[in-house]
Enzyme design. Structure first.
Site, PDB file in Angstrom:
ATOM      1  N   CYS A 165       0.807  -1.222   0.000  1.00  0.00           N
ATOM      2  CA  CYS A 165       0.000   0.000   0.000  1.00  0.00           C
ATOM      3  C   CYS A 165       0.838   1.268   0.000  1.00  0.00           C
ATOM      4  O   CYS A 165       0.285   2.368  -0.009  1.00  0.00           O
ATOM      5  CB  CYS A 165      -0.959  -0.010   1.186  1.00  0.00           C
ATOM      6  SG  CYS A 165      -2.121  -1.387   1.123  1.00  0.00           S
ATOM      7  N   HIS A 305      -1.853   8.365   6.166  1.00  0.00           N
ATOM      8  CA  HIS A 305      -2.221   7.071   5.584  1.00  0.00           C
ATOM      9  C   HIS A 305      -3.633   6.721   6.041  1.00  0.00           C
ATOM     10  O   HIS A 305      -4.442   6.276   5.240  1.00  0.00           O
ATOM     11  CB  HIS A 305      -1.217   6.013   6.022  1.00  0.00           C
ATOM     12  CG  HIS A 305      -1.363   4.704   5.330  1.00  0.00           C
ATOM     13  ND1 HIS A 305      -1.331   4.582   3.953  1.00  0.00           N
ATOM     14  CD2 HIS A 305      -1.543   3.440   5.812  1.00  0.00           C
ATOM     15  CE1 HIS A 305      -1.478   3.309   3.622  1.00  0.00           C
ATOM     16  NE2 HIS A 305      -1.615   2.603   4.729  1.00  0.00           N
ATOM     17  N   GLU A 316       0.023   5.515  13.629  1.00  0.00           N
ATOM     18  CA  GLU A 316       0.370   6.696  12.847  1.00  0.00           C
ATOM     19  C   GLU A 316       0.202   7.974  13.661  1.00  0.00           C
ATOM     20  O   GLU A 316       1.032   8.889  13.575  1.00  0.00           O
ATOM     21  CB  GLU A 316      -0.480   6.768  11.582  1.00  0.00           C
ATOM     22  CG  GLU A 316      -0.071   7.917  10.672  1.00  0.00           C
ATOM     23  CD  GLU A 316      -0.799   7.943   9.344  1.00  0.00           C
ATOM     24  OE1 GLU A 316      -0.341   8.666   8.439  1.00  0.00           O
ATOM     25  OE2 GLU A 316      -1.826   7.245   9.203  1.00  0.00           O
ATOM     26  N   LYS A 334      -9.294   8.802   2.945  1.00  0.00           N
ATOM     27  CA  LYS A 334      -9.870   7.467   2.792  1.00  0.00           C
ATOM     28  C   LYS A 334     -11.314   7.385   3.270  1.00  0.00           C
ATOM     29  O   LYS A 334     -12.016   6.434   2.928  1.00  0.00           O
ATOM     30  CB  LYS A 334      -8.991   6.427   3.486  1.00  0.00           C
ATOM     31  CG  LYS A 334      -7.654   6.186   2.756  1.00  0.00           C
ATOM     32  CD  LYS A 334      -6.869   5.059   3.385  1.00  0.00           C
ATOM     33  CE  LYS A 334      -5.610   4.722   2.589  1.00  0.00           C
ATOM     34  NZ  LYS A 334      -4.544   5.730   2.754  1.00  0.00           N
ATOM     35  N   HIS A 339      -9.724   2.760   0.492  1.00  0.00           N
ATOM     36  CA  HIS A 339      -8.298   2.457   0.437  1.00  0.00           C
ATOM     37  C   HIS A 339      -7.977   1.785  -0.891  1.00  0.00           C
ATOM     38  O   HIS A 339      -8.318   0.617  -1.114  1.00  0.00           O
ATOM     39  CB  HIS A 339      -7.933   1.545   1.598  1.00  0.00           C
ATOM     40  CG  HIS A 339      -6.463   1.333   1.777  1.00  0.00           C
ATOM     41  ND1 HIS A 339      -5.514   1.837   0.916  1.00  0.00           N
ATOM     42  CD2 HIS A 339      -5.756   0.647   2.735  1.00  0.00           C
ATOM     43  CE1 HIS A 339      -4.312   1.495   1.318  1.00  0.00           C
ATOM     44  NE2 HIS A 339      -4.427   0.767   2.426  1.00  0.00           N
ATOM     45  N   PHE A 398       1.768  -3.543   3.931  1.00  0.00           N
ATOM     46  CA  PHE A 398       2.102  -4.858   4.460  1.00  0.00           C
ATOM     47  C   PHE A 398       3.573  -5.167   4.177  1.00  0.00           C
ATOM     48  O   PHE A 398       4.141  -4.737   3.176  1.00  0.00           O
ATOM     49  CB  PHE A 398       1.227  -5.927   3.830  1.00  0.00           C
ATOM     50  CG  PHE A 398      -0.187  -5.959   4.354  1.00  0.00           C
ATOM     51  CD1 PHE A 398      -0.556  -5.250   5.476  1.00  0.00           C
ATOM     52  CD2 PHE A 398      -1.152  -6.720   3.713  1.00  0.00           C
ATOM     53  CE1 PHE A 398      -1.854  -5.289   5.962  1.00  0.00           C
ATOM     54  CE2 PHE A 398      -2.453  -6.768   4.180  1.00  0.00           C
ATOM     55  CZ  PHE A 398      -2.804  -6.047   5.303  1.00  0.00           C
TER      56      PHE A 398
END
Length: 410
Positions: A165, A305, A316, A334, A339, A398
């Site tokens: 991502c 993010h 975060e 988002k 996402h 990931f």
């Protein structure tokens, strides 16, 4: 400016967007600024799966020549359409440039997922003789960049970054570095993803990564909210045209923003969970700030993010608070866009550039009650006319992949 390093700015002279919130940069920007979380809805292709909704791009057929579209996976179609808009926005004419000095760097996490799934069904149902001869050129993750190059005669370096991502943000960072190295004069960069297909979404669902709000998809993506329960998958693409700042100024181009810093790192912690304290991401953030020649106190805005997952948002927020303090206005798009996986970082880099260009920080949709563990200034309900000068765009993936971009006002 606190760093002794001389920053190397890349001018953003063109932006193209294909998103669930709108096709075209202007349409998507309006929806994001209004915090209209209307994109999340049931996806027919996901019917029968545990998570049957997402943020799909609608009415896309008019955005690409149908004579070309049948040979391209949906992810490549998005990239070609976004690149076309970005080039038109930049004012550059591929008919007149030296293609050997033009690079393409795109990010994608998965590649041609829809093609793969369709042809696998054909193999099982009808046998190997019925599998399409176009399977490999439609499936391979590099083909989005290849097709963009074919469209505009870009014969310079042609790369695809795959950092989960963080892929789109990694691509933009690599593109800036190519300009700095002198390997090219123009880079078409960004990210694309189109994997709202049963196998991929079922995999995310089995991991417990997705929101389970099937009864109310529109409010399911709620970054930093106390009641968030997972992300909403999406598709889309963003393409930015980058040039060296001096070259863009010399030709009188409109410079929307500058890509001034890039940092990358690995958590080396867990395959799917972020480091709870964001220690790995901190390396990328500090590297990006140093690369841009700015200090933590210079940052006015963070495009987070902000996935709407319980673990990511807290990690975060701790990172932002620890490194940047309470000053920056933080938002996550988002809540509106969902996402978009490998495309997310590029989409958010484009939105960050528009934030600087317009002097307006968009709000975070669906944030009703901020998680008390999140002690940062998250913009909610309505955007802010704050004219930020320095902005950070965070992207994490990931495998512990981290990519951070610093953009500055042109």
């Amino acid at each position: 400016m606190t760093s002794a390093r001389r920053p190397s700015h890349a001018a953003v002279t063109g932006i193209g967007l294909v998103t669930a919130a709108g096709i075209g940069a202007d349409a998507a920007w309006r929806t994001i600024c209004a915090a209209e979380a209307t994109a999340a809805a049931p996806v027919p292709a996901l019917e029968g799966t545990p998570a049957d909704f997402g943020c799909a791009v609608r009415d896309f057929g008019r955005s690409i020549d149908r004579r070309k579209a049948w040979r391209l996976d949906r992810s490549s179609q998005f990239a070609v359409a976004a690149a076309g808009e970005a080039l038109a926005d930049s004012g550059l004419d591929p008919a007149t440039w030296d293609g050997a000095r033009v690079a393409v760097v795109l990010g994608s996490g998965i590649g041609g997922a829809a093609t793969w799934e369709k042809q696998h069904r054909t193999l099982l149902r009808d046998g190997p003789e019925r599998v399409s001869s176009l399977l490999i050129p439609m499936l391979a993750v590099n083909m989005a960049a290849g097709y963009v190059a074919m469209e505009c005669g870009a014969r310079g370096p042609n790369l695809v970054t795959a950092t989960a991502c963080a892929s789109g943000a990694t691509a933009v960072g690599v593109a800036r570095d190519l300009l700095r190295s002198g390997a090219c004069d123009v880079v078409i960069t960004g990210g694309t993803e189109a994997c709202l297909v049963p196998s991929i979404i079922s995999g995310f669902s089995q991991m417990g990564a997705l929101s389970e709000r099937r009864g109310d998809p529109r409010t399911a993506s709620r970054p930093f909210d106390a009641d968030r329960d997972g992300f909403v998958p999406a598709e889309g693409a963003a393409v930015l045209v980058l040039e060296r700042e001096a070259d863009a100024r010399a030709r009188g181009a409109r410079v929307r923003a500058l890509v001034s810093g890039y940092g990358a790192s690995a958590d080396a912690y867990n395959a799917t969970a972020p480091d709870p304290e964001g220690a790995g991401a901190e390396l990328a953030l500090r590297a990006a700030l140093d690369d841009a020649g700015v200090g933590p106190g210079d940052v006015d805005h963070v495009n987070a993010h902000g996935t709407s997952t319980p673990l990511n948002d807290v990690a975060e927020a701790r990172l932002i608070s620890r490194v940047l303090g309470a000053r920056p206005a933080v938002s996550s798009v988002k809540g509106v866009l969902g996402h978009a996986l490998g495309a997310a970082g590029a989409i958010e880099a484009a939105v960050t550039a528009m934030t600087l260009d317009h002097g307006f920080v968009p709000p975070t949709a669906n944030l009703e009650s901020q998680d008390p563990r999140i002690e940062i200034d998250v913009v909610a309900k309505a955007g802010r006319d704050s004219r930020p000068e320095v902005a950070v765009s965070n992207s994490f993936g990931f495998g512990g992949q981290n990519a951070v971009l610093v953009l500055t006002r042109a």
